[in-house]
Design a protein around this motif. Structure first.
Motif, PDB file in Angstrom:
ATOM      1  N   ASN A  12      -5.123  -1.753  -8.953  1.00 13.53           N
ATOM      2  CA  ASN A  12      -5.251  -2.404 -10.259  1.00 13.53           C
ATOM      3  C   ASN A  12      -5.036  -1.418 -11.393  1.00 13.53           C
ATOM      4  O   ASN A  12      -4.337  -1.688 -12.361  1.00 13.53           O
ATOM      5  N   TYR A  51      -1.375  -0.349 -11.571  1.00 12.25           N
ATOM      6  CA  TYR A  51      -0.567  -1.464 -12.081  1.00 12.25           C
ATOM      7  C   TYR A  51      -0.774  -1.616 -13.589  1.00 12.25           C
ATOM      8  O   TYR A  51       0.182  -1.794 -14.353  1.00 12.25           O
ATOM      9  N   VAL A 105      -6.263  -5.355 -16.322  1.00 12.03           N
ATOM     10  CA  VAL A 105      -5.265  -6.166 -15.623  1.00 12.03           C
ATOM     11  C   VAL A 105      -5.360  -5.924 -14.124  1.00 12.03           C
ATOM     12  O   VAL A 105      -5.626  -4.822 -13.682  1.00 12.03           O
ATOM     13  N   LYS A 106      -5.165  -7.011 -13.369  1.00  6.68           N
ATOM     14  CA  LYS A 106      -5.203  -6.891 -11.898  1.00  6.68           C
ATOM     15  C   LYS A 106      -3.778  -6.839 -11.342  1.00  6.68           C
ATOM     16  O   LYS A 106      -2.887  -7.511 -11.850  1.00  6.68           O
ATOM     17  N   ALA A 107      -3.616  -6.071 -10.291  1.00  3.33           N
ATOM     18  CA  ALA A 107      -2.317  -6.030  -9.604  1.00  3.33           C
ATOM     19  C   ALA A 107      -2.041  -7.401  -9.007  1.00  3.33           C
ATOM     20  O   ALA A 107      -2.970  -8.125  -8.658  1.00  3.33           O
ATOM     21  N   PRO A 108      -0.769  -7.796  -8.908  1.00  2.00           N
ATOM     22  CA  PRO A 108      -0.437  -9.123  -8.365  1.00  2.00           C
ATOM     23  C   PRO A 108      -0.939  -9.291  -6.928  1.00  2.00           C
ATOM     24  O   PRO A 108      -1.108  -8.293  -6.222  1.00  2.00           O
ATOM     25  N   ALA A 109      -1.124 -10.544  -6.530  1.00  2.00           N
ATOM     26  CA  ALA A 109      -1.613 -10.829  -5.178  1.00  2.00           C
ATOM     27  C   ALA A 109      -0.671 -10.229  -4.139  1.00  2.00           C
ATOM     28  O   ALA A 109       0.535 -10.274  -4.292  1.00  2.00           O
ATOM     29  N   PHE A 127      -0.121  -7.185  -3.477  1.00  7.44           N
ATOM     30  CA  PHE A 127       0.545  -5.935  -3.850  1.00  7.44           C
ATOM     31  C   PHE A 127       0.264  -4.812  -2.847  1.00  7.44           C
ATOM     32  O   PHE A 127       1.180  -4.155  -2.362  1.00  7.44           O
ATOM     33  N   SER A 128      -1.002  -4.631  -2.499  1.00  7.74           N
ATOM     34  CA  SER A 128      -1.336  -3.518  -1.601  1.00  7.74           C
ATOM     35  C   SER A 128      -0.680  -3.702  -0.232  1.00  7.74           C
ATOM     36  O   SER A 128      -0.214  -2.740   0.374  1.00  7.74           O
ATOM     37  N   ASP A 129      -0.608  -4.946   0.236  1.00 10.26           N
ATOM     38  CA  ASP A 129       0.046  -5.194   1.522  1.00 10.26           C
ATOM     39  C   ASP A 129       1.517  -4.806   1.475  1.00 10.26           C
ATOM     40  O   ASP A 129       2.056  -4.237   2.412  1.00 10.26           O
ATOM     41  N   ARG A 130       2.149  -5.134   0.324  1.00  5.50           N
ATOM     42  CA  ARG A 130       3.567  -4.799   0.211  1.00  5.50           C
ATOM     43  C   ARG A 130       3.781  -3.287   0.215  1.00  5.50           C
ATOM     44  O   ARG A 130       4.716  -2.776   0.813  1.00  5.50           O
ATOM     45  N   VAL A 131       2.878  -2.576  -0.470  1.00  2.39           N
ATOM     46  CA  VAL A 131       2.999  -1.116  -0.496  1.00  2.39           C
ATOM     47  C   VAL A 131       2.824  -0.552   0.918  1.00  2.39           C
ATOM     48  O   VAL A 131       3.609   0.272   1.377  1.00  2.39           O
ATOM     49  N   LEU A 132       1.794  -1.033   1.609  1.00  4.13           N
ATOM     50  CA  LEU A 132       1.544  -0.527   2.962  1.00  4.13           C
ATOM     51  C   LEU A 132       2.731  -0.824   3.869  1.00  4.13           C
ATOM     52  O   LEU A 132       3.087  -0.025   4.724  1.00  4.13           O
ATOM     53  N   GLN A 138       5.810  -1.080   2.839  1.00  3.34           N
ATOM     54  CA  GLN A 138       6.956  -0.268   2.442  1.00  3.34           C
ATOM     55  C   GLN A 138       6.908   1.147   3.012  1.00  3.34           C
ATOM     56  O   GLN A 138       7.952   1.716   3.368  1.00  3.34           O
ATOM     57  N   VAL A 139       5.707   1.714   3.117  1.00 10.11           N
ATOM     58  CA  VAL A 139       5.635   3.068   3.669  1.00 10.11           C
ATOM     59  C   VAL A 139       5.518   3.037   5.186  1.00 10.11           C
ATOM     60  O   VAL A 139       5.530   4.070   5.833  1.00 10.11           O
ATOM     61  N   ILE A 149       2.989   1.638   7.103  1.00  3.78           N
ATOM     62  CA  ILE A 149       1.667   1.545   7.724  1.00  3.78           C
ATOM     63  C   ILE A 149       1.443   0.125   8.205  1.00  3.78           C
ATOM     64  O   ILE A 149       0.946  -0.111   9.292  1.00  3.78           O
ATOM     65  N   GLN A 180      -1.588  -3.219  10.547  1.00  6.69           N
ATOM     66  CA  GLN A 180      -1.742  -4.349   9.643  1.00  6.69           C
ATOM     67  C   GLN A 180      -0.455  -5.164   9.654  1.00  6.69           C
ATOM     68  O   GLN A 180       0.613  -4.646   9.960  1.00  6.69           O
TER      69      GLN A 180
END
Lengths: 171, 255
Positions: A17, A20, B14-18, B20-25, B27-28, B30, B76
């Protein structure tokens, strides 16, 4: 290796968060904000893979991530001009949390766009100090600038933001 | 005066989009991404990451696939909209027109060797378990090869269905039992009837009179030969004493 993945997973969940929000404040729109945040974490992951366990343990994660994010934005701007803000709000895939209703979202976007109009050196300083609420020392560290420079830039940036109504709009 | 600062502070909430963390993981590398694909074999759930395809299963539901993946592969998993060209790539892979990359991390070096070797068995041909064992340098580990293939996380893509028992019995198949295995082999052009008739009489190799070379009965080089020009052998010694040498392509024995 397994350990690094765990550390990184926590790093992403704890800071997503924050990073972002940083991306949004620095670029002025949600699309670029997501790109920046994603790039930041990917770079962080690559860097972590080369660090020794001691270095990872002693890492000041927050300041470190901010420094990476600032550099990601700087490198982007070198290549592409910041995108114009989408006024019709045409980014439906960015589902917002329940607390973030449409009106609020529009306000935030407008504010982000205003901040994004500041000259880069003021923008970085103002965002890190007042959006991310880092201490002056942390900001100086993240930007690689002396504390005095940061303080001056924050001050000038805020002045520009406040004075926008009777200042130069076409900047 | 202070309003600017208060406004700025709100910008930080502001919150990161729904997702988001899964997409990052993902992409690298994991976490893996997955989606459901319609293929020649029916609907298949396929998981992939930056190294390649990591799993495929004909699960009944997405939940079943996710459970299996987390337990079996141990990473994951995030359901995503697949890249636009992936469906076509999968189609090509299953039809033998393309070679995809696979992520076999997490498997033992032995299992990896077995699966890599299995990838070399061409479409329309079959090999015995013992052949894989010998080719990867563990000639005695025939049962272990069977186990490694039974636990193949990417069936269909890595063609474990092309490995069968020497006695002609199709052998077990994780991707839907012996019937499914027979069906896929037939689809790929293997003449199962002929193969099994030979195997039942104990004949494992076919030799060609003119070339004095012996092959596995499904070897590509036997396809142009008329049936009356074949000689069949029970084992390597029989073939060699008749003056035949092993095929260098399907390698029924060490040359």
């Amino acid at each position: 290796m397994e350990g690094t993945d765990r550390v990184f997973e926590r790093l992403v969940r704890d800071n997503q968060n924050r990073i972002y929000a940083l991306g949004l404040a620095l670029t002025g729109n949600r699309h670029d904000a997501e790109d920046v945040a994603q790039d930041t974490f990917v770079r962080a992951y690559r860097a972590l893979a080369t660090y020794t366990p001691e270095r990872i343990r002693d890492l000041k994660q927050k300041a470190w991530l901010h420094r990476i994010a600032v550099n990601v934005v700087r490198n982007r701007v070198r290549g592409v001009r910041p995108r114009l803000v989408e006024l019709n709000g045409s980014e439906p895939d960015h589902a917002s949390g329940p607390e973030e209703d449409v009106l609020r979202k529009a306000e935030i976007d407008e504010l982000a766009a205003r901040v994004a109009c500041l000259p880069v050196r003021y923008r970085e300083a103002v965002v890190l100090r007042h959006v991310q609420e880092l201490s002056y020392a942390e900001v100086a560290d993240a930007l690689g600038q002396p504390v005095g420079t940061v303080k001056a830039n924050v001050h000038r940036g805020l002045k520009l933001l406040r004075g926008e109504n009777h200042g130069n709009r076409d900047d | 005066m202070a309003t600017v600062m208060i406004d700025l502070k709100r910008l930080g909430d502001v919150k990161a989009p729904a997702g988001f963390s899964d997409r990052v993981l993902a992409q690298v590398g994991i976490a893996d991404s997955y989606a459901k694909f319609e293929t020649v074999l029916g609907p298949v759930y396929v998981a992939w990451n930056h190294l390649g395809v990591s799993a495929a299963m004909r699960s009944k539901s997405a939940a079943e696939f996710e459970d299996w993946f987390r337990k079996d592969v141990g990473r994951q998993l995030t359901r995503v909209e697949p890249p636009h060209d992936l469906a076509a790539k999968i189609e090509d892979q299953l039809e033998g027109k393309r070679r995809m990359r696979f992520d076999l991390r997490g498997l033992t070096p032995f299992s990896q060797a077995v699966l890599r070797k299995t990838l070399e068995v061409p479409r329309g041909q079959v090999r015995p378990y013992g052949w894989i064992a010998r080719e990867i340098g563990h000639p005695a580990a025939v049962r272990a090869v069977g186990t490694a293939l039974a636990n193949n996380p990417i069936p269909y893509f890595i063609p474990c269905h092309r490995v069968i028992r020497t006695d002609g019995v199709i052998g077990n198949y994780g991707g839907g039992g012996p019937e499914a295995k027979a069906k896929i082999l037939t689809l790929e052009g293997v003449q199962l009837k002929r193969l099994q008739t030979l195997a039942r009489s104990g004949l494992r190799y076919e030799g060609v009179r003119s070339t004095k070379i012996f092959c596995f009965p499904t070897c590509y080089h036997g396809r142009r030969v008329r049936e009356e020009n074949f000689v069949f052998f029970h084992d390597e010694n029989e073939a060699r004493s008749a003056g035949y040498r092993p095929c260098k392509d399907c390698r029924p024995a060490v040359a």
